[in-house]
Design a protein around this motif. Structure first.
Motif, PDB file in Angstrom:
ATOM      1  N   SER A   1      39.989  23.870  63.053  1.00 17.34           N
ATOM      2  CA  SER A   1      40.823  23.092  62.127  1.00 17.34           C
ATOM      3  C   SER A   1      40.553  23.440  60.662  1.00 17.34           C
ATOM      4  O   SER A   1      41.326  23.059  59.789  1.00 17.34           O
ATOM      5  CB  SER A   1      40.577  21.596  62.345  1.00 17.34           C
ATOM      6  OG  SER A   1      39.198  21.319  62.164  1.00 17.34           O
TER       7      SER A   1
ATOM      8  N   HIS B   1      51.190  19.764  61.687  1.00 19.59           N
ATOM      9  CA  HIS B   1      50.772  20.154  63.037  1.00 19.59           C
ATOM     10  C   HIS B   1      50.089  21.519  63.008  1.00 19.59           C
ATOM     11  O   HIS B   1      50.286  22.300  62.077  1.00 19.59           O
ATOM     12  CB  HIS B   1      51.986  20.194  63.977  1.00 19.59           C
ATOM     13  CG  HIS B   1      53.033  21.172  63.542  1.00 19.59           C
ATOM     14  ND1 HIS B   1      54.034  20.848  62.650  1.00 19.59           N
ATOM     15  CD2 HIS B   1      53.224  22.472  63.850  1.00 19.59           C
ATOM     16  CE1 HIS B   1      54.799  21.904  62.445  1.00 19.59           C
ATOM     17  NE2 HIS B   1      54.327  22.912  63.153  1.00 19.59           N
ATOM     18  N   PRO B   2      49.313  21.820  64.061  1.00 23.98           N
ATOM     19  CA  PRO B   2      48.651  23.128  64.095  1.00 23.98           C
ATOM     20  C   PRO B   2      49.585  24.210  64.621  1.00 23.98           C
ATOM     21  O   PRO B   2      50.432  23.942  65.464  1.00 23.98           O
ATOM     22  CB  PRO B   2      47.510  22.901  65.098  1.00 23.98           C
ATOM     23  CG  PRO B   2      48.044  21.866  66.033  1.00 23.98           C
ATOM     24  CD  PRO B   2      48.952  20.977  65.216  1.00 23.98           C
TER      25      PRO B   2
ATOM     26  N   ARG C   1      48.553  27.454  66.384  1.00 26.57           N
ATOM     27  CA  ARG C   1      47.328  28.116  66.862  1.00 26.57           C
ATOM     28  C   ARG C   1      47.421  29.626  66.694  1.00 26.57           C
ATOM     29  O   ARG C   1      48.421  30.251  67.058  1.00 26.57           O
ATOM     30  CB  ARG C   1      47.125  27.775  68.333  1.00 26.57           C
ATOM     31  CG  ARG C   1      45.890  28.372  68.966  1.00 26.57           C
ATOM     32  CD  ARG C   1      45.868  28.026  70.454  1.00 26.57           C
ATOM     33  NE  ARG C   1      44.646  28.453  71.105  1.00 26.57           N
ATOM     34  CZ  ARG C   1      44.449  29.667  71.586  1.00 26.57           C
ATOM     35  NH1 ARG C   1      45.380  30.590  71.476  1.00 26.57           N
ATOM     36  NH2 ARG C   1      43.307  29.969  72.178  1.00 26.57           N
TER      37      ARG C   1
ATOM     38  N   HIS D   1      51.762  23.355  67.779  1.00 24.99           N
ATOM     39  CA  HIS D   1      51.322  22.154  68.512  1.00 24.99           C
ATOM     40  C   HIS D   1      50.297  22.459  69.602  1.00 24.99           C
ATOM     41  O   HIS D   1      50.068  21.624  70.467  1.00 24.99           O
ATOM     42  CB  HIS D   1      52.523  21.410  69.121  1.00 24.99           C
ATOM     43  CG  HIS D   1      53.573  21.062  68.111  1.00 24.99           C
ATOM     44  ND1 HIS D   1      53.434  20.013  67.231  1.00 24.99           N
ATOM     45  CD2 HIS D   1      54.751  21.659  67.805  1.00 24.99           C
ATOM     46  CE1 HIS D   1      54.501  19.968  66.440  1.00 24.99           C
ATOM     47  NE2 HIS D   1      55.311  20.961  66.759  1.00 24.99           N
ATOM     48  N   ASP D   2      49.703  23.637  69.589  1.00 22.99           N
ATOM     49  CA  ASP D   2      48.679  23.974  70.588  1.00 22.99           C
ATOM     50  C   ASP D   2      47.309  23.679  69.972  1.00 22.99           C
ATOM     51  O   ASP D   2      46.884  24.350  69.031  1.00 22.99           O
ATOM     52  CB  ASP D   2      48.812  25.457  70.966  1.00 22.99           C
ATOM     53  CG  ASP D   2      47.861  25.846  72.095  1.00 22.99           C
ATOM     54  OD1 ASP D   2      46.822  25.171  72.259  1.00 22.99           O
ATOM     55  OD2 ASP D   2      48.151  26.833  72.795  1.00 22.99           O
ATOM     56  N   TRP D   3      46.604  22.680  70.517  1.00 20.49           N
ATOM     57  CA  TRP D   3      45.329  22.221  69.943  1.00 20.49           C
ATOM     58  C   TRP D   3      44.123  22.836  70.649  1.00 20.49           C
ATOM     59  O   TRP D   3      42.992  22.390  70.427  1.00 20.49           O
ATOM     60  CB  TRP D   3      45.221  20.699  70.033  1.00 20.49           C
ATOM     61  CG  TRP D   3      46.146  19.949  69.121  1.00 20.49           C
ATOM     62  CD1 TRP D   3      47.405  19.522  69.406  1.00 20.49           C
ATOM     63  CD2 TRP D   3      45.881  19.522  67.768  1.00 20.49           C
ATOM     64  NE1 TRP D   3      47.948  18.861  68.325  1.00 20.49           N
ATOM     65  CE2 TRP D   3      47.031  18.838  67.305  1.00 20.49           C
ATOM     66  CE3 TRP D   3      44.784  19.649  66.907  1.00 20.49           C
ATOM     67  CZ2 TRP D   3      47.121  18.293  66.026  1.00 20.49           C
ATOM     68  CZ3 TRP D   3      44.876  19.098  65.631  1.00 20.49           C
ATOM     69  CH2 TRP D   3      46.034  18.428  65.206  1.00 20.49           C
TER      70      TRP D   3
ATOM     71  N   ASP E   1      41.123  25.177  71.158  1.00 19.49           N
ATOM     72  CA  ASP E   1      40.366  26.106  70.309  1.00 19.49           C
ATOM     73  C   ASP E   1      39.570  27.121  71.131  1.00 19.49           C
ATOM     74  O   ASP E   1      38.720  27.825  70.607  1.00 19.49           O
ATOM     75  CB  ASP E   1      39.454  25.346  69.333  1.00 19.49           C
ATOM     76  CG  ASP E   1      38.422  24.488  70.038  1.00 19.49           C
ATOM     77  OD1 ASP E   1      38.385  24.505  71.285  1.00 19.49           O
ATOM     78  OD2 ASP E   1      37.645  23.804  69.340  1.00 19.49           O
TER      79      ASP E   1
ATOM     80  N   PHE F   1      43.560  27.113  63.477  1.00 19.76           N
ATOM     81  CA  PHE F   1      44.816  26.350  63.451  1.00 19.76           C
ATOM     82  C   PHE F   1      45.441  26.444  62.061  1.00 19.76           C
ATOM     83  O   PHE F   1      44.884  25.909  61.090  1.00 19.76           O
ATOM     84  CB  PHE F   1      44.563  24.871  63.771  1.00 19.76           C
ATOM     85  CG  PHE F   1      43.979  24.622  65.140  1.00 19.76           C
ATOM     86  CD1 PHE F   1      44.293  25.436  66.223  1.00 19.76           C
ATOM     87  CD2 PHE F   1      43.124  23.545  65.340  1.00 19.76           C
ATOM     88  CE1 PHE F   1      43.761  25.190  67.486  1.00 19.76           C
ATOM     89  CE2 PHE F   1      42.584  23.284  66.595  1.00 19.76           C
ATOM     90  CZ  PHE F   1      42.900  24.110  67.674  1.00 19.76           C
TER      91      PHE F   1
END
Ligand SMILES: Cc1cc2nc3c(=O)[nH]c(=O)nc-3n(C[C@H](O)[C@H](O)[C@H](O)COP(=O)(O)OP(=O)(O)OC[C@H]3O[C@@H](n4cnc5c(N)ncnc54)[C@H](O)[C@@H]3O)c2cc1C
Length: 425
Positions: free
Chosen positions: A60, A231-232, A234, A302-304, A306, A355
């Motif tokens: 993040s 939002h992330p 990725r 929106h892919d969280w 890691d 992200f």
């Protein structure tokens, strides 16, 4: 003592928060004190080492994971202006070489960039202003590409540049506090604490109650600014070692517009813009004796997750080898006796996930309602362009702070002028 100055609090210790903090300190009239409050700062051990470390910053903390190349894809005049201002500041910073700038290696490396486009709608305005811009002859294009161009630009070597920004901030009299906050009010109150463990060069300085707050927490804006549009996106990238991958004679162009001191990387940068208009293949040279490159990459909104994905790593390598087969270790590919270089032939040093802090609707750079006595300016949502837009965004944000506090705006030249070698780190 600097009690007569106004005190500005910046939430966020990424490239946006730190560049903004430096721009505020860099006011010609020296009118602001600045405290950065951030959970992550560039003093993390692995953020300061170009080599991978067992303990990594979180995905993040986007600024730790960028390549980062300066290759504009600006869609509006405002975005283009931010990218161009940043390019100009990076050029001046590189030429000025303030003390401590390159103590661990070159944080800004100039390179020859090649861009391939697979779609008809080429955003020429975003790239044709770079020095040495030229369009490639169609005979030089790889299969699938309908347009190509090359130019000179720079790589921002993140593991060196981000800690340099932090040193510059402290050298200018700024102070920082490692803290995760759950509200903007908490950041304001921590910044005026007399007992907090501030990182600073001058422990005797006393700061007034905060007059303004800059909100630059990247992805953290989702909670702190209650902004669900954040939002992330990725990104999985590879740190690759390939010192044998040098420019060919054909690719070398004069760098007429670069600073005289510029160290031009012998290694090329490259990206492919796919049919949807995204740069989904990129190779970013990091300069230095190691011959390190950042090779990417994915963009998954929106892919969280890691965790690096093995299949993605192989896919990234296969794509990159199509455009730059010289990334493969020549010894390994020769040993295998295969005609074409394979993903296993590449020396992968590390696989990373970060992200990008994106925002549906674009960057938020505007004043908001005040919090108690503190004026508020939001400065986040830079997605995949935070490095190349950083100084442009910082100066825009400083103007908004000046307006909010009823101050005359600082002349643009003030930041640039004081970067001209006179600062002591
Ligand atoms: C794989 C990848 C490749 C990229 N490549 C490029 C590139 O080539 N060129 C380019 O220009 N950009 C690139 N980017 C994008 C760039 O990295 C980001 O746009 C930029 O780093 C965003 O900076 P930021 O300061 O807004 O956010 P961040 O760097 O994420 O910093 C956010 C800060 O806010 C703090 N924070 C958040 N929440 C809280 C809280 N609750 N309390 C306290 N502190 C908090 C964090 O600790 C951190 O200090 C890339 C990004 C990725 C992931």
């Amino acid at each position: 003592m600097s009690a007569a100055k106004r005190h500005i609090v910046v939430v966020g210790g990424g490239v946006i928060g730190l560049s903004t903090a430096i721009a505020l300190l860099d006011h010609l009239s020296s009118r602001y004190d600045v405290t950065v409050v951030a959970e992550d700062l560039p003093d993390h051990p692995s953020t300061t080492s170009p080599s991978p470390s067992p303990s990594k910053p979180p995905a993040s903390y986007a600024s730790a994971w960028a390549g980062a190349h300066h290759v504009s894809d600006a869609k509006t005049e405002e975005e283009l202006a931010r990218d161009q201002v940043t390019f100009d500041v990076l050029k001046r910073l590189h030429a000025a070489r303030p003390p401590g700038f390159d103590e661990a290696g070159e944080p800004i490396v100039w390179n020859h960039q090649v861009e391939y486009f697979e779609q008809d709608r080429i955003n020429r305005a975003a790239v044709e202003w770079y020095p040495d811009y030229r369009e490639l002859d169609p005979s030089m294009l790889p299969p699938g590409a309908c347009f190509g161009c090359s130019f000179s630009t720079c790589t921002i070597v993140v593991p060196l540049y981000l800690p340099f920004l932090f040193r510059l901030f402290l050298a200018r009299g700024g102070r920082a506090l490692h803290a995760r906050v759950t509200s903007l009010e908490q950041a304001l109150s921590l910044a005026e604490s007399r007992t907090a463990d501030f990182i600073c060069n001058d422990t005797t300085a006393s700061f007034a109650a905060p007059s303004a707050l800059v909100v630059s927490p990247g992805l953290g804006a989702r909670a702190l600014a209650d902004d669900e549009a954040v939002h992330p996106v990725r990104g999985q990238t590879l740190l690759v070692r390939a010192p044998w991958c040098t420019l060919s004679e054909r690719d070398t162009v004069p760098n007429a517009d670069l600073p005289r001191t510029a160290a031009v990387s012998p290694w090329p940068g490259l990206s492919r813009c796919n049919e949807e208009g995204f740069r989904d293949v990129y190779v970013i040279p990091r300069g230095g004796a190691d011959g390190h490159f950042i090779v990417g990459g994915t963009r998954l909104p929106h892919d969280w997750s890691d965790e690096p994905r093995e299949a993605t790593t192989r896919d990234i390598l296969a794509q990159a080898l199509r455009y730059m087969p010289a990334l493969a270790n020549p010894h390994r590919s020769l040993t295998a006796g295969a005609g074409e270089a394979q993903p296993d032939d590449v020396d992968v040093v590390a696989v990373n996930v970060g992200f990008r802090p994106a925002r549906s609707g674009g960057v938020r750079l505007e004043r908001g309602p005040s919090l108690g006595q503190a004026q508020v300016v939001y400065n986040y949502g830079f997605g995949g362009v935070g490095y190349q837009a950083s100084w442009g965004a910082a100066l825009q944000c400083r103007d908004l702070i000046d307006d909010a506090l009823g101050q005359a705006r600082a002349p643009r030249g003030s930041t640039l002028a004081s970067l001209d070698g006179r600062c002591q780190l």
